[in-house]
Design a protein around this motif. Structure first.
Motif, mmCIF file in Angstrom:
data_model
loop_
_atom_site.group_PDB
_atom_site.id
_atom_site.type_symbol
_atom_site.label_atom_id
_atom_site.label_comp_id
_atom_site.label_asym_id
_atom_site.label_seq_id
_atom_site.Cartn_x
_atom_site.Cartn_y
_atom_site.Cartn_z
ATOM 1 N N LEU A 1 0.802 -1.227 0.000
ATOM 2 C CA LEU A 1 0.000 0.000 0.000
ATOM 3 C C LEU A 1 0.836 1.280 0.000
ATOM 4 N N PRO A 2 1.898 1.382 0.814
ATOM 5 C CA PRO A 2 2.704 2.610 0.770
ATOM 6 C C PRO A 2 3.273 2.896 -0.618
ATOM 7 N N PHE A 3 3.734 1.843 -1.304
ATOM 8 C CA PHE A 3 4.266 2.011 -2.656
ATOM 9 C C PHE A 3 3.164 2.497 -3.606
ATOM 10 N N VAL A 4 2.000 1.865 -3.506
ATOM 11 C CA VAL A 4 0.868 2.205 -4.376
ATOM 12 C C VAL A 4 0.419 3.644 -4.159
ATOM 13 N N LEU A 5 0.327 4.065 -2.898
ATOM 14 C CA LEU A 5 -0.136 5.415 -2.587
ATOM 15 C C LEU A 5 0.829 6.479 -3.116
ATOM 16 N N ILE A 6 2.123 6.266 -2.888
ATOM 17 C CA ILE A 6 3.120 7.242 -3.356
ATOM 18 C C ILE A 6 3.050 7.384 -4.874
ATOM 19 N N ILE A 7 3.003 6.246 -5.568
ATOM 20 C CA ILE A 7 2.980 6.278 -7.036
ATOM 21 C C ILE A 7 1.727 6.964 -7.558
ATOM 22 N N HIS A 8 0.563 6.597 -7.023
ATOM 23 C CA HIS A 8 -0.691 7.106 -7.568
ATOM 24 C C HIS A 8 -0.966 8.560 -7.182
ATOM 25 N N LEU A 9 -0.630 8.947 -5.961
ATOM 26 C CA LEU A 9 -0.832 10.339 -5.564
ATOM 27 C C LEU A 9 0.081 11.270 -6.357
ATOM 28 N N TRP A 10 1.308 10.825 -6.553
ATOM 29 C CA TRP A 10 2.249 11.620 -7.345
ATOM 30 C C TRP A 10 1.787 11.688 -8.799
ATOM 31 N N TRP A 11 1.285 10.573 -9.330
ATOM 32 C CA TRP A 11 0.779 10.531 -10.705
ATOM 33 C C TRP A 11 -0.398 11.502 -10.878
ATOM 34 N N ILE A 12 -1.300 11.516 -9.928
ATOM 35 C CA ILE A 12 -2.456 12.420 -9.992
ATOM 36 C C ILE A 12 -1.989 13.875 -10.009
ATOM 37 N N ARG A 13 -0.986 14.177 -9.193
ATOM 38 C CA ARG A 13 -0.430 15.536 -9.170
ATOM 39 C C ARG A 13 0.094 15.925 -10.547
ATOM 40 N N LEU A 14 0.823 15.017 -11.193
ATOM 41 C CA LEU A 14 1.390 15.307 -12.515
ATOM 42 C C LEU A 14 0.301 15.467 -13.573
ATOM 43 N N MET A 15 -0.780 14.725 -13.410
ATOM 44 C CA MET A 15 -1.879 14.832 -14.360
ATOM 45 C C MET A 15 -2.602 16.166 -14.234
ATOM 46 N N ILE A 16 -2.601 16.731 -13.024
ATOM 47 C CA ILE A 16 -3.299 18.002 -12.779
ATOM 48 C C ILE A 16 -2.431 19.197 -13.170
ATOM 49 N N LYS A 17 -1.144 19.102 -12.868
ATOM 50 C CA LYS A 17 -0.234 20.229 -13.095
ATOM 51 C C LYS A 17 0.002 20.467 -14.587
ATOM 52 N N ASN A 18 0.367 21.711 -14.906
ATOM 53 C CA ASN A 18 0.770 22.037 -16.271
ATOM 54 C C ASN A 18 2.087 21.319 -16.586
ATOM 55 N N PRO A 19 2.169 20.567 -17.685
ATOM 56 C CA PRO A 19 3.375 19.784 -17.962
ATOM 57 C C PRO A 19 4.635 20.617 -18.127
#
Length: 241
Positions: free
Chosen positions: A61-79
């Protein structure tokens, strides 16, 4: 890793320039989505479907949370504002993905096939560690030479990772067949291990790339390359970094 500051960008070898480049911003979001949803989530869910044990979820779970939360941030932010961050993300994604997929594989083998042989797990672990070492060594070797001289790709390093992984995969095949494992389960477990290797390769490549870029920011060119486009983005409040 540090390029002589007296060296001009125009004099750098092509492979060095490539290593100093960002991923094209137009491809960033779908590329990162493929990494997370297909290369990581798919084999992880495959392992869960074979086991259906909540204990495994708590471990990864810790690995999954770090990866997915960070991924969501990148999807929201301007590239344009996450160009360097994406390089770091891909390296960390590879490291966390490789570790968690390897844990999933071992957990599945232990609980589904009930293999309790310590020797088996030691062999798989040693082969995997050696493979990761070779992948890291390849990156260090590739960029340790003169940055202004073009280099020929060395097949010795290029394919050594595959050669090193072969005994581990072969031994895994042997044990699974000896246990009269169904063909579907064999394919599933080998697939999980294969994707763990892909994650490890990505980690070695992009973590090195990130620190190589950080050490040589003088030669790093942010997108967009045109000054007019940059000025337009800055006026819109976009921080290019």
């Amino acid at each position: 890793m540090k390029i002589d500051p007296e060296t001009r960008y125009e004099d750098l070898a092509l492979y060095v320039k490539d290593h100093l480049e960002f991923i094209y911003v137009g491809d960033v979001k779908w590329s990162v989505a493929v990494l997370v949803l297909i290369i990581y989530d798919a084999p992880l869910l495959l392992g869960f479907s074979m086991l259906l044990k909540i204990e495994l979820l708590w471990i990864v779970l810790p690995f999954v949370l770090i990866i997915h939360l960070w991924w969501i941030r990148l999807m929201i932010k301007n590239p344009y504002s996450t160009q360097l961050e994406v390089i770091l993300f891909m390296g960390v994604w590879g490291a966390l993905g490789g570790i968690s997929l390897f844990i999933t594989l071992v957990w599945v083998i232990f609980h589904v096939l009930q293999i309790t042989s310590t020797v088996f797990y030691i062999i798989i672990a040693i082969v995997t560690i050696v493979l990761v070492y070779i992948l890291v060594k390849y990156q260090l070797h590739k960029y340790s030479g003169d940055p202004i001289k073009e280099r020929k790709e060395s097949n010795q390093y290029k394919y050594m990772g595959l050669v090193t992984a072969s005994p581990g995969i072969g031994y895994l095949f042997y044990v699974l067949i000896e246990k009269n494992t169904m063909l579907e389960d064999i394919i599933s477990m080998v697939s999980i291990y294969f994707f763990a290797i892909i994650c490890s390769y990505t980690a070695a490549k992009f973590l090195h790339r990130y620190f190589f870029m950080k050490a040589n920011m003088k030669y790093v060119i942010y997108q967009p390359h045109g000054n007019k486009k940059k000025e337009k983005l800055i006026k819109q409040g976009v921080e290019i970094k």
